[in-house]
Design a protein around this motif. Structure first.
Motif, PDB file in Angstrom:
ATOM      1  N   ILE A  55     -58.426 -32.767  20.753  1.00  0.00           N
ATOM      2  CA  ILE A  55     -58.330 -33.980  21.552  1.00  0.00           C
ATOM      3  C   ILE A  55     -57.377 -34.932  20.834  1.00  0.00           C
ATOM      4  N   VAL A  56     -56.331 -35.361  21.527  1.00  0.00           N
ATOM      5  CA  VAL A  56     -55.306 -36.209  20.912  1.00  0.00           C
ATOM      6  C   VAL A  56     -55.204 -37.514  21.700  1.00  0.00           C
ATOM      7  N   ILE A  57     -55.353 -38.637  20.998  1.00  0.00           N
ATOM      8  CA  ILE A  57     -55.272 -39.961  21.599  1.00  0.00           C
ATOM      9  C   ILE A  57     -54.184 -40.747  20.871  1.00  0.00           C
ATOM     10  N   GLU A  58     -53.133 -41.092  21.598  1.00  0.00           N
ATOM     11  CA  GLU A  58     -52.008 -41.826  21.010  1.00  0.00           C
ATOM     12  C   GLU A  58     -51.489 -41.146  19.752  1.00  0.00           C
ATOM     13  N   GLY A  59     -51.414 -39.827  19.794  1.00  0.00           N
ATOM     14  CA  GLY A  59     -50.874 -39.067  18.684  1.00  0.00           C
ATOM     15  C   GLY A  59     -51.850 -38.775  17.569  1.00  0.00           C
ATOM     16  N   ASN A  60     -53.063 -39.308  17.666  1.00  0.00           N
ATOM     17  CA  ASN A  60     -54.083 -39.096  16.637  1.00  0.00           C
ATOM     18  C   ASN A  60     -55.105 -38.080  17.119  1.00  0.00           C
ATOM     19  N   LYS A  61     -55.284 -37.010  16.369  1.00  0.00           N
ATOM     20  CA  LYS A  61     -56.226 -35.961  16.754  1.00  0.00           C
ATOM     21  C   LYS A  61     -57.626 -36.327  16.282  1.00  0.00           C
ATOM     22  N   GLY A 122     -71.163 -37.860  24.509  1.00  0.00           N
ATOM     23  CA  GLY A 122     -70.346 -37.799  25.713  1.00  0.00           C
ATOM     24  C   GLY A 122     -69.168 -38.742  25.606  1.00  0.00           C
ATOM     25  N   LEU A 123     -68.022 -38.323  26.147  1.00  0.00           N
ATOM     26  CA  LEU A 123     -66.808 -39.128  26.076  1.00  0.00           C
ATOM     27  C   LEU A 123     -66.028 -38.934  27.371  1.00  0.00           C
ATOM     28  N   SER A 124     -65.677 -40.031  28.023  1.00  0.00           N
ATOM     29  CA  SER A 124     -65.003 -39.969  29.324  1.00  0.00           C
ATOM     30  C   SER A 124     -63.809 -40.919  29.345  1.00  0.00           C
ATOM     31  N   PHE A 125     -62.737 -40.488  30.026  1.00  0.00           N
ATOM     32  CA  PHE A 125     -61.568 -41.329  30.227  1.00  0.00           C
ATOM     33  C   PHE A 125     -61.220 -41.344  31.706  1.00  0.00           C
ATOM     34  N   TYR A 126     -60.773 -42.524  32.221  1.00  0.00           N
ATOM     35  CA  TYR A 126     -60.491 -42.697  33.636  1.00  0.00           C
ATOM     36  C   TYR A 126     -59.033 -43.102  33.833  1.00  0.00           C
ATOM     37  N   LYS A 127     -58.325 -42.360  34.650  1.00  0.00           N
ATOM     38  CA  LYS A 127     -56.906 -42.619  34.883  1.00  0.00           C
ATOM     39  C   LYS A 127     -56.669 -44.012  35.449  1.00  0.00           C
ATOM     40  N   SER A 128     -57.517 -44.453  36.364  1.00  0.00           N
ATOM     41  CA  SER A 128     -57.314 -45.756  37.006  1.00  0.00           C
ATOM     42  C   SER A 128     -57.425 -46.899  36.004  1.00  0.00           C
ATOM     43  N   SER A 138     -51.792 -42.486  25.741  1.00  0.00           N
ATOM     44  CA  SER A 138     -51.691 -41.051  26.036  1.00  0.00           C
ATOM     45  C   SER A 138     -52.940 -40.343  25.518  1.00  0.00           C
ATOM     46  N   ILE A 139     -53.474 -39.455  26.334  1.00  0.00           N
ATOM     47  CA  ILE A 139     -54.695 -38.723  26.009  1.00  0.00           C
ATOM     48  C   ILE A 139     -54.513 -37.280  26.451  1.00  0.00           C
ATOM     49  N   SER A 140     -54.900 -36.340  25.601  1.00  0.00           N
ATOM     50  CA  SER A 140     -54.874 -34.945  26.010  1.00  0.00           C
ATOM     51  C   SER A 140     -56.092 -34.216  25.473  1.00  0.00           C
ATOM     52  N   PHE A 141     -56.593 -33.291  26.273  1.00  0.00           N
ATOM     53  CA  PHE A 141     -57.689 -32.396  25.903  1.00  0.00           C
ATOM     54  C   PHE A 141     -57.115 -30.991  25.942  1.00  0.00           C
ATOM     55  N   GLY A 142     -56.829 -30.418  24.770  1.00  0.00           N
ATOM     56  CA  GLY A 142     -56.109 -29.159  24.761  1.00  0.00           C
ATOM     57  C   GLY A 142     -54.735 -29.384  25.361  1.00  0.00           C
ATOM     58  N   GLU A 143     -54.385 -28.616  26.388  1.00  0.00           N
ATOM     59  CA  GLU A 143     -53.093 -28.767  27.056  1.00  0.00           C
ATOM     60  C   GLU A 143     -53.140 -29.734  28.234  1.00  0.00           C
ATOM     61  N   ILE A 144     -54.314 -30.284  28.537  1.00  0.00           N
ATOM     62  CA  ILE A 144     -54.497 -31.066  29.759  1.00  0.00           C
ATOM     63  C   ILE A 144     -54.459 -32.561  29.478  1.00  0.00           C
ATOM     64  N   ASN A 145     -53.706 -33.294  30.305  1.00  0.00           N
ATOM     65  CA  ASN A 145     -53.665 -34.750  30.240  1.00  0.00           C
ATOM     66  C   ASN A 145     -53.640 -35.297  31.665  1.00  0.00           C
ATOM     67  N   PHE A 146     -53.417 -36.598  31.818  1.00  0.00           N
ATOM     68  CA  PHE A 146     -53.468 -37.178  33.153  1.00  0.00           C
ATOM     69  C   PHE A 146     -52.198 -36.944  33.969  1.00  0.00           C
ATOM     70  N   GLU A 192     -54.555 -34.288  41.706  1.00  0.00           N
ATOM     71  CA  GLU A 192     -54.300 -34.956  40.433  1.00  0.00           C
ATOM     72  C   GLU A 192     -55.615 -35.196  39.696  1.00  0.00           C
ATOM     73  N   ILE A 193     -55.566 -35.190  38.384  1.00  0.00           N
ATOM     74  CA  ILE A 193     -56.757 -35.464  37.581  1.00  0.00           C
ATOM     75  C   ILE A 193     -56.966 -36.974  37.511  1.00  0.00           C
ATOM     76  N   ILE A 194     -58.169 -37.444  37.855  1.00  0.00           N
ATOM     77  CA  ILE A 194     -58.448 -38.878  37.798  1.00  0.00           C
ATOM     78  C   ILE A 194     -59.490 -39.227  36.737  1.00  0.00           C
ATOM     79  N   SER A 195     -60.198 -38.239  36.204  1.00  0.00           N
ATOM     80  CA  SER A 195     -61.067 -38.487  35.051  1.00  0.00           C
ATOM     81  C   SER A 195     -61.269 -37.191  34.283  1.00  0.00           C
ATOM     82  N   ILE A 196     -61.461 -37.353  32.977  1.00  0.00           N
ATOM     83  CA  ILE A 196     -61.747 -36.228  32.090  1.00  0.00           C
ATOM     84  C   ILE A 196     -62.969 -36.601  31.265  1.00  0.00           C
TER      85      ILE A 196
END
Length: 202
Positions: A55-61, A122-128, A138-146, A192-196
């Motif tokens: 899981i990478v958030i703003e370049g920080n794993k 539990g950890l959730s992120f919302y595109k909106s 920027s947020i990614s889970f493996g290869e997946i982002n918004f 489109e992905i709207i939440s992860i």
């Protein structure tokens, strides 16, 4: 899952009623390995554990489960947590530079615990919410982002363990390695992905 399951944390995003719930596949058991594996359309415990380390958030794993402190100083909790005393779980809005980007659930042992050090389940992120930021993170889970689509999710993880369709045309794809370990993707009508969301209570 004691406090929130997939879709519980994002009810504010879309108050809709599920129409169907279909189990489409089961997680496949494989031998564990410490080596990085490819996301090639298969989902199992090994893949889930890798996503938790990827899981990478703003370049920080980050490695999930984690504490809020592990995520960096920019992250804080919202002002109005919801606490379940019997399960010792607390649900919080998740802020980045004081702007909401998602939500999280933490487990605490004592009311005097420093919540910022408590482990998240539990950890959730919302595109909106992220889109409202002046400089969206920027947020990614493996290869997946918004920027990814439903097609990209299935290309990485295969068919979901469970698909739930909603009356507004949205759907939720759940990928479970066990009852308490799962990744969930909310998909809109445009695919489109709207939440992860990710949950790991083991």
């Amino acid at each position: 899952i004691a406090a929130t399951g997939c879709g519980e944390a994002d009810k504010s995003q879309s108050e809709t009623t599920p129409k169907t719930s279909v189990t489409t596949s089961k997680a496949t058991e494989t031998s564990s390995t410490s080596e990085a594996i490819e996301y090639n359309g298969t989902f199992n415990e090994e893949v889930f554990n890798q996503v938790c380390r990827d899981i990478v958030i703003e370049g920080n794993k980050i490695v999930f489960p984690c504490s809020l402190n592990d995520m960096g100083n920019e992250f804080t909790f919202g002002e109005y947590p919801v606490t379940n005393e019997s399960s010792k779980l607390q649900s919080n809005a998740l802020l980045y530079n004081d702007k909401k980007v998602g939500s999280c659930t933490i487990r605490y042992l004592d009311e005097n615990d420093t919540y910022y050090d408590c482990i998240m389940t539990g950890l959730s992120f919302y595109k909106s919410d992220i889109a409202k930021q002046e400089n969206p993170i920027s947020i990614s889970f493996g290869e997946i982002n918004f920027e990814s689509s439903e097609y990209d999710v299935k290309k990485s993880f295969g068919e979901p363990t469970k698909t739930t369709e909603f009356s507004n045309g949205e759907k939720r794809l759940d990928y479970s390695s066990s009852e308490n370990c799962m990744i969930c993707f909310r998909i809109n009508e445009d695919k489109e992905i709207i939440s992860i969301e990710i949950y790991n209570e083991e």
